[in-house]
Design a protein around this motif. Structure first.
Motif, PDB file in Angstrom:
ATOM      1  N   GLY A 194       0.796  -1.216   0.000  1.00 59.85           N
ATOM      2  CA  GLY A 194       0.000   0.000   0.000  1.00 59.85           C
ATOM      3  C   GLY A 194       0.832   1.270   0.000  1.00 59.85           C
ATOM      4  N   LEU A 195       2.102   1.172  -0.422  1.00 58.85           N
ATOM      5  CA  LEU A 195       2.988   2.335  -0.477  1.00 58.85           C
ATOM      6  C   LEU A 195       3.260   2.715  -1.928  1.00 58.85           C
ATOM      7  N   TYR A 196       3.780   3.916  -2.119  1.00 66.16           N
ATOM      8  CA  TYR A 196       4.069   4.427  -3.459  1.00 66.16           C
ATOM      9  C   TYR A 196       5.557   4.734  -3.571  1.00 66.16           C
ATOM     10  N   LYS A 197       6.177   4.251  -4.653  1.00 63.83           N
ATOM     11  CA  LYS A 197       7.616   4.425  -4.820  1.00 63.83           C
ATOM     12  C   LYS A 197       7.939   5.837  -5.316  1.00 63.83           C
ATOM     13  N   GLN A 198       8.962   6.407  -4.698  1.00 64.04           N
ATOM     14  CA  GLN A 198       9.424   7.746  -5.071  1.00 64.04           C
ATOM     15  C   GLN A 198       9.745   7.810  -6.566  1.00 64.04           C
ATOM     16  N   ARG A 199      10.475   6.809  -7.065  1.00 63.49           N
ATOM     17  CA  ARG A 199      10.884   6.839  -8.470  1.00 63.49           C
ATOM     18  C   ARG A 199       9.690   6.652  -9.400  1.00 63.49           C
ATOM     19  N   ASP A 200       8.703   5.850  -8.991  1.00 66.18           N
ATOM     20  CA  ASP A 200       7.493   5.713  -9.806  1.00 66.18           C
ATOM     21  C   ASP A 200       6.752   7.046  -9.898  1.00 66.18           C
ATOM     22  N   LEU A 201       6.712   7.774  -8.802  1.00 62.71           N
ATOM     23  CA  LEU A 201       6.054   9.082  -8.802  1.00 62.71           C
ATOM     24  C   LEU A 201       6.772  10.044  -9.726  1.00 62.71           C
ATOM     25  N   SER A 202       8.093  10.033  -9.677  1.00 63.44           N
ATOM     26  CA  SER A 202       8.882  10.901 -10.557  1.00 63.44           C
ATOM     27  C   SER A 202       8.594  10.593 -12.020  1.00 63.44           C
ATOM     28  N   GLN A 203       8.577   9.290 -12.371  1.00 61.51           N
ATOM     29  CA  GLN A 203       8.292   8.886 -13.744  1.00 61.51           C
ATOM     30  C   GLN A 203       6.867   9.268 -14.153  1.00 61.51           C
ATOM     31  N   ALA A 204       5.930   9.143 -13.227  1.00 62.23           N
ATOM     32  CA  ALA A 204       4.535   9.480 -13.527  1.00 62.23           C
ATOM     33  C   ALA A 204       4.368  10.967 -13.799  1.00 62.23           C
ATOM     34  N   ILE A 205       5.047  11.805 -13.005  1.00 63.61           N
ATOM     35  CA  ILE A 205       4.983  13.263 -13.228  1.00 63.61           C
ATOM     36  C   ILE A 205       5.603  13.606 -14.578  1.00 63.61           C
ATOM     37  N   TYR A 206       6.719  12.954 -14.874  1.00 64.78           N
ATOM     38  CA  TYR A 206       7.399  13.179 -16.158  1.00 64.78           C
ATOM     39  C   TYR A 206       6.481  12.839 -17.333  1.00 64.78           C
ATOM     40  N   LYS A 207       5.881  11.657 -17.303  1.00 68.02           N
ATOM     41  CA  LYS A 207       5.033  11.218 -18.411  1.00 68.02           C
ATOM     42  C   LYS A 207       3.799  12.103 -18.556  1.00 68.02           C
ATOM     43  N   ALA A 208       3.182  12.464 -17.442  1.00 64.44           N
ATOM     44  CA  ALA A 208       1.981  13.294 -17.496  1.00 64.44           C
ATOM     45  C   ALA A 208       2.300  14.698 -18.003  1.00 64.44           C
ATOM     46  N   SER A 209       3.441  15.239 -17.595  1.00 67.54           N
ATOM     47  CA  SER A 209       3.842  16.580 -18.060  1.00 67.54           C
ATOM     48  C   SER A 209       4.057  16.579 -19.567  1.00 67.54           C
ATOM     49  N   ALA A 210       4.778  15.560 -20.056  1.00 67.26           N
ATOM     50  CA  ALA A 210       5.042  15.465 -21.497  1.00 67.26           C
ATOM     51  C   ALA A 210       3.751  15.260 -22.282  1.00 67.26           C
ATOM     52  N   LYS A 211       2.792  14.567 -21.686  1.00 66.64           N
ATOM     53  CA  LYS A 211       1.539  14.249 -22.382  1.00 66.64           C
ATOM     54  C   LYS A 211       0.558  15.415 -22.398  1.00 66.64           C
ATOM     55  N   TYR A 212       0.483  16.167 -21.304  1.00 69.82           N
ATOM     56  CA  TYR A 212      -0.611  17.128 -21.165  1.00 69.82           C
ATOM     57  C   TYR A 212      -0.215  18.597 -21.296  1.00 69.82           C
ATOM     58  N   PHE A 213       1.049  18.944 -21.023  1.00 67.35           N
ATOM     59  CA  PHE A 213       1.392  20.357 -21.174  1.00 67.35           C
ATOM     60  C   PHE A 213       1.493  20.696 -22.650  1.00 67.35           C
ATOM     61  N   PRO A 214       0.716  21.686 -23.123  1.00 68.51           N
ATOM     62  CA  PRO A 214       0.620  21.931 -24.564  1.00 68.51           C
ATOM     63  C   PRO A 214       1.787  22.694 -25.170  1.00 68.51           C
ATOM     64  N   PHE A 215       2.621  23.325 -24.339  1.00 62.62           N
ATOM     65  CA  PHE A 215       3.726  24.118 -24.864  1.00 62.62           C
ATOM     66  C   PHE A 215       5.056  23.470 -24.489  1.00 62.62           C
TER      67      PHE A 215
ATOM     68  N   GLU B  38       7.319  15.517   0.469  1.00 62.56           N
ATOM     69  CA  GLU B  38       7.545  14.185   1.021  1.00 62.56           C
ATOM     70  C   GLU B  38       8.556  13.383   0.216  1.00 62.56           C
ATOM     71  N   SER B  39       8.415  13.381  -1.108  1.00 64.31           N
ATOM     72  CA  SER B  39       9.320  12.593  -1.959  1.00 64.31           C
ATOM     73  C   SER B  39      10.647  13.282  -2.182  1.00 64.31           C
ATOM     74  N   GLY B  40      10.689  14.623  -2.035  1.00 64.33           N
ATOM     75  CA  GLY B  40      11.913  15.365  -2.310  1.00 64.33           C
ATOM     76  C   GLY B  40      12.199  15.538  -3.791  1.00 64.33           C
ATOM     77  N   ILE B  41      11.246  15.154  -4.647  1.00 63.92           N
ATOM     78  CA  ILE B  41      11.426  15.349  -6.087  1.00 63.92           C
ATOM     79  C   ILE B  41      11.492  16.838  -6.373  1.00 63.92           C
ATOM     80  N   CYS B  42      12.471  17.228  -7.187  1.00 60.28           N
ATOM     81  CA  CYS B  42      12.634  18.634  -7.560  1.00 60.28           C
ATOM     82  C   CYS B  42      12.028  18.858  -8.938  1.00 60.28           C
ATOM     83  N   ILE B  43      11.244  19.912  -9.071  1.00 63.04           N
ATOM     84  CA  ILE B  43      10.714  20.301 -10.372  1.00 63.04           C
ATOM     85  C   ILE B  43      11.156  21.727 -10.653  1.00 63.04           C
ATOM     86  N   ASN B  44      11.761  21.938 -11.819  1.00 63.86           N
ATOM     87  CA  ASN B  44      12.255  23.255 -12.217  1.00 63.86           C
ATOM     88  C   ASN B  44      11.198  23.977 -13.041  1.00 63.86           C
TER      89      ASN B  44
END
Length: 487
Positions: A95-116, A427-433
């Motif tokens: 029932g836990l979520y992996k830090q690296r899976d979250l990072s990959q999920a944010i990456y994929k969603a950003s590439a898919k949905y941000f229009p610019f 919580e995850s410490g993932i950095c987003i620029n």
């Protein structure tokens, strides 16, 4: 989060801002002695911690990202974006979520949905620095064309099936101008976001599948700046616009000291026929150094000329500016404090902050005054020339467009948006620029014929992969010395 990765992100990402760090007993501080504790990132997150990170991500994007409002108008939906992240980040059996899976999920969603496409939009986790959008490069063939009138005919080819004299019938954008001992020629290639091994070449004699490939990219040594002077030219290698400063140093002092060392050479530019500025492998840094460099080069530090030039430069520094939480926390100065927002807390945002405030910029006209340097400026580029390096190119073009020659490959395409700050999920410490400044509608980019946009960059006047740089420069300048000097 290792601080060297934050520095790497800053070097690549900052157009106007340059964060400074020095190591000090478990905390990191800048040259003005403000410090913060390192984040304790988690490799496994509970549902509550995941929710807190996604709440923080939503808050940061909607409050600190210059492209947020523009993206919403284009159809971006935050709920859809966050749901995609949840879908791509499933829970483990515990029932836990992996830090690296979250990072990959944010990456994929950003590439898919941000229009610019925004090449400064990137994630940092551990040793990984990952831009969300892929850059574009040319995969070249060994087929060269000569232009005769309005027709392109095969001049040479290593493929026996392709006969000299055959006429090109494909798209002209697949022909890339270069210079050879026989004069100007056009090399067939395709610009792609991922490597391919073959491309379709259409000739009057038929359709051919030809081999194509990326040529090697110049690898810069980040801590070097190099100057070579002869009677006719200056060659100046700038590996980055922070001049090799690293996180263990007082970076502002180091950068200034190293810049001073090459400034004495730059001021001699007026004596030369050619100035060659090598920006291959230069990922960016502090754009104010690019302005100062050009001041010394074109105006030899003469106040009567620097004054109006600098005034015009200042009018070019902002397209649409988003007043982010960071700038409020800094009380108007980005260097006065370190990132107070590293430990996420919505209450730390100033109560008077209302969100993104857009301000129109004044356009920067081409410079029409006298210049001390009247020769040719040759700028060497490759696909790793990014951010402040591209700002250098655009500024040089505005000063003296007719005498600026770009040689090499297309640049990274990383300058439409800038003023980047790193933000950490709590919580995850993932950095987003995230960028807080939009330059995309300014004339220096929107009306620049050599600028092809984010992830494509500036197109050179003469294409020359690493093995062709020396030959190209010798043909352009007539100097045989350069063949031994530049690799």
């Amino acid at each position: 989060m290792k601080i060297r990765n934050l520095f790497a992100a800053a070097i690549l990402g900052l157009v106007m801002v340059f964060p400074v760090f020095a190591k000090s007993q478990g905390t990191y501080k800048n040259s003005r002695n403000y410090s913060y504790d390192l984040l304790n990132s988690k490799e496994r997150l509970t549902q509550e911690e995941l929710d807190k990170d996604l709440d923080a991500l939503e808050h940061l994007l909607s409050h600190a990202y210059v492209l947020y409002n523009k993206s919403v108008k284009k159809g971006f939906k935050m709920d859809t974006f966050l749901n995609e992240i949840r879908k791509e980040c499933p829970a483990t059996e515990q029932g836990l979520y992996k830090q690296r899976d979250l990072s990959q999920a944010i990456y994929k969603a950003s590439a898919k949905y941000f229009p610019f496409p925004d090449s400064h939009l990137s994630l940092v986790l551990g040793n990984d620095f990952v831009p969300v959008f892929n850059l574009h490069r040319v995969c070249f063939s060994d087929v060269y064309f000569e232009k005769i009138g309005k027709t392109y005919v095969v001049d040479s080819s290593s493929d026996d099936r392709i006969k000299v004299g055959s006429k090109f019938k494909g798209k002209k954008e697949n022909l890339y101008k270069c210079i050879t001992s026989s004069g100007e020629r056009y090399r067939f290639g395709v610009m792609v976001g991922a490597p391919v091994e073959t491309a379709e070449l259409l000739l009057d004699s038929g359709k051919f599948s030809v081999n194509v490939n990326y040529d090697s990219v110049y690898t810069a040594h980040r801590d070097t700046s190099e100057v070579t002077e002869t009677e006719n030219f200056l060659y100046i290698k700038v590996s980055d616009w922070a001049f090799g400063a690293d996180y263990e140093s007082d970076a502002m002092t180091v950068a200034r000291t190293r810049f001073e060392a090459i400034k004495e050479a730059v001021i001699k530019a007026y004596e030369k026929d050619f100035v060659i500025v090598d920006l291959r492998g230069n990922p960016g840094g502090d754009a104010t150094y690019t302005e100062e460099f050009l001041n010394y080069m074109y105006f030899s530090n003469e106040p009567k000329l620097i004054g109006p030039f600098t005034k015009n430069l200042k009018s070019a520094k902002a397209g649409q500016i988003a007043m982010t939480s960071s700038e409020i926390l800094y009380s108007g100065s980005r260097f006065n404090k370190l990132y107070s927002n590293v430990n996420y807390d919505p209450d730390m945002y100033a109560p008077e902050y209302k969100g993104l405030e857009e301000k129109p910029c004044k356009e920067f006209p081409s410079y029409k005054g006298e210049k001390n340097f009247k020769g040719k400026l040759i700028i060497l580029t490759d696909v790793l020339s990014a951010s402040a390096s591209e700002y250098f190119i655009s500024t040089a073009q505005l000063i003296d467009e007719d005498n600026v020659i770009l040689v090499g490959e297309n640049t990274y395409g990383c300058i439409s948006y800038g003023g980047v700050f790193p933000y950490y999920l709590p919580e995850s410490g993932i950095c987003i620029n995230l960028s807080n400044t939009d330059f995309s509608e300014t004339a220096r980019f929107s009306k620049n014929k050599k600028w092809s946009g984010e992830t494509y960059g500036f197109m050179p006047d003469y294409w020359a992969t690493q093995d062709k740089i020396s030959e190209t420069l010798e043909l352009l300048t007539g100097s045989e010395v350069l063949a031994d000097l530049i690799r």
